[in-house]
Scaffold this motif. Structure first.
Motif, mmCIF file in Angstrom:
data_model
loop_
_atom_site.group_PDB
_atom_site.id
_atom_site.type_symbol
_atom_site.label_atom_id
_atom_site.label_comp_id
_atom_site.label_asym_id
_atom_site.label_seq_id
_atom_site.Cartn_x
_atom_site.Cartn_y
_atom_site.Cartn_z
ATOM 1 N N CYS A 186 -52.989 -3.890 -71.762
ATOM 2 C CA CYS A 186 -52.578 -5.409 -71.325
ATOM 3 C C CYS A 186 -54.089 -6.037 -71.265
ATOM 4 O O CYS A 186 -55.008 -5.537 -70.705
ATOM 5 N N CYS A 228 -54.353 -6.344 -66.821
ATOM 6 C CA CYS A 228 -54.473 -5.552 -65.835
ATOM 7 C C CYS A 228 -55.028 -4.026 -66.668
ATOM 8 O O CYS A 228 -55.192 -2.884 -65.892
ATOM 9 N N SER A 244 -53.863 -1.829 -68.243
ATOM 10 C CA SER A 244 -52.872 -0.669 -68.394
ATOM 11 C C SER A 244 -52.380 -0.593 -69.884
ATOM 12 O O SER A 244 -52.179 -1.475 -70.620
ATOM 13 N N CYS A 266 -48.921 -7.320 -70.178
ATOM 14 C CA CYS A 266 -47.595 -6.356 -69.721
ATOM 15 C C CYS A 266 -46.660 -7.293 -69.035
ATOM 16 O O CYS A 266 -46.984 -8.314 -68.579
ATOM 17 N N CYS A 280 -48.021 -8.837 -65.817
ATOM 18 C CA CYS A 280 -49.013 -9.818 -65.732
ATOM 19 C C CYS A 280 -48.164 -10.924 -66.460
ATOM 20 O O CYS A 280 -49.070 -12.022 -66.179
HETATM 21 ZN ZN ZN Z 1 -50.888 -6.266 -66.955
#
Ligand code: ZN
Length: 259
Positions: A156, A159, A161, A179, A182
């Protein structure tokens, strides 16, 4: 040592504009000189020796003479005229789309050998009967790599991840995938299915032989069209704006410069 007055290069003609009564300014993309411009004198006259060798979307060996402002094209020999691209309107449009993107995303005199190779290979691939959409999307992703806008497709962009196999979102502004979490707080995102993300990753990370084995259904192809065209449009708008901004700065600098 002074530069020799004339030079030769391989080139693909990516743009042409009329100049005066019978001339043209051609934009050429070359393996070792990047994008260059040259004046083709008298090329619009019926008996011009240059004309057949310097059509748009032609791969040629070109000789140029250096000029004070613009170099002049003094000779040209076709290497490949990509005939299939010129006898089919749809293929012509695809080839023009490719050359237009090359033109828009590059500055003059910046060498990029890999980008020349990509352009040349894309023209050859368009000439072969195959999945044209796939050829174009593969080109787009590798063009973005070469010009410094490789989209982030692994994690992402907000963030950081790792992306899960779910419907994520593509964000042109952030330059990659968000993601689901987000993406809720971001404007102008485009939903990206699991399969579309897989295909984008495959194109980004594989050679063409591997990528070309993929079978895309129309829905998937439409999804990729949407995501890629929004990303390219966003980047081009930004490029155009930054180019315009640079122009304004230069003008201001000129006006305030002590004379
Ligand atoms: Zn994210």
């Amino acid at each position: 040592m002074p530069k020799p007055r004339t030079y030769q290069t391989e080139a693909i003609v990516i743009k042409k504009i009329k100049l005066g009564e019978a001339d043209r300014i051609l934009t050429l993309y070359t393996p070792n000189l990047g994008k260059i411009q040259g004046v083709a004198k008298g090329i619009r006259r019926p008996r011009s020796k240059l004309a057949g060798h310097l059509e748009l979307i032609t791969h040629s060996q070109v000789s140029l003479a250096r000029g004070r402002n613009l170099d002049t094209i003094i000779g040209s020999q076709t290497i490949d005229s990509f005939l299939p691209l010129k006898s089919d309107l749809w293929l012509t449009s695809c080839a023009l789309y490719v050359t237009e993107l090359i033109n828009q995303f590059t500055a003059d005199h910046v060498e990029n050998y890999l980008l020349f190779q990509l352009l040349l290979e894309t023209m050859h691939r368009l000439c072969q009967a195959g999945d044209i959409e796939l050829v174009l999307h593969y080109f787009e992703l590798h063009l973005l790599d070469e010009v410094g806008y490789r989209p982030q497709l692994q994690q992402c962009v907000s963030c950081h991840s790792p992306l899960k196999p779910a419907t994520n979102a593509f964000s042109p502004v952030s330059g990659g995938v968000l993601c689901p979490n987000c993406s809720r707080s971001q404007f102008l995102t485009y939903s990206l299915s699991v399969n579309a993300l897989k295909v984008l990753r495959l194109f980004q990370n594989s050679d063409y032989n591997t990528a070309s084995r993929l079978k895309m259904n129309p829905a998937l192809s439409d999804e990729l069209d949407k995501v890629m065209s929004h990303y390219l449009e966003y980047l081009l708008e930004r490029e155009v704006k930054s180019a315009a901004w640079l122009g304004i700065l230069r003008e201001q600098a000129k006006q305030t410069a002590p004379s």
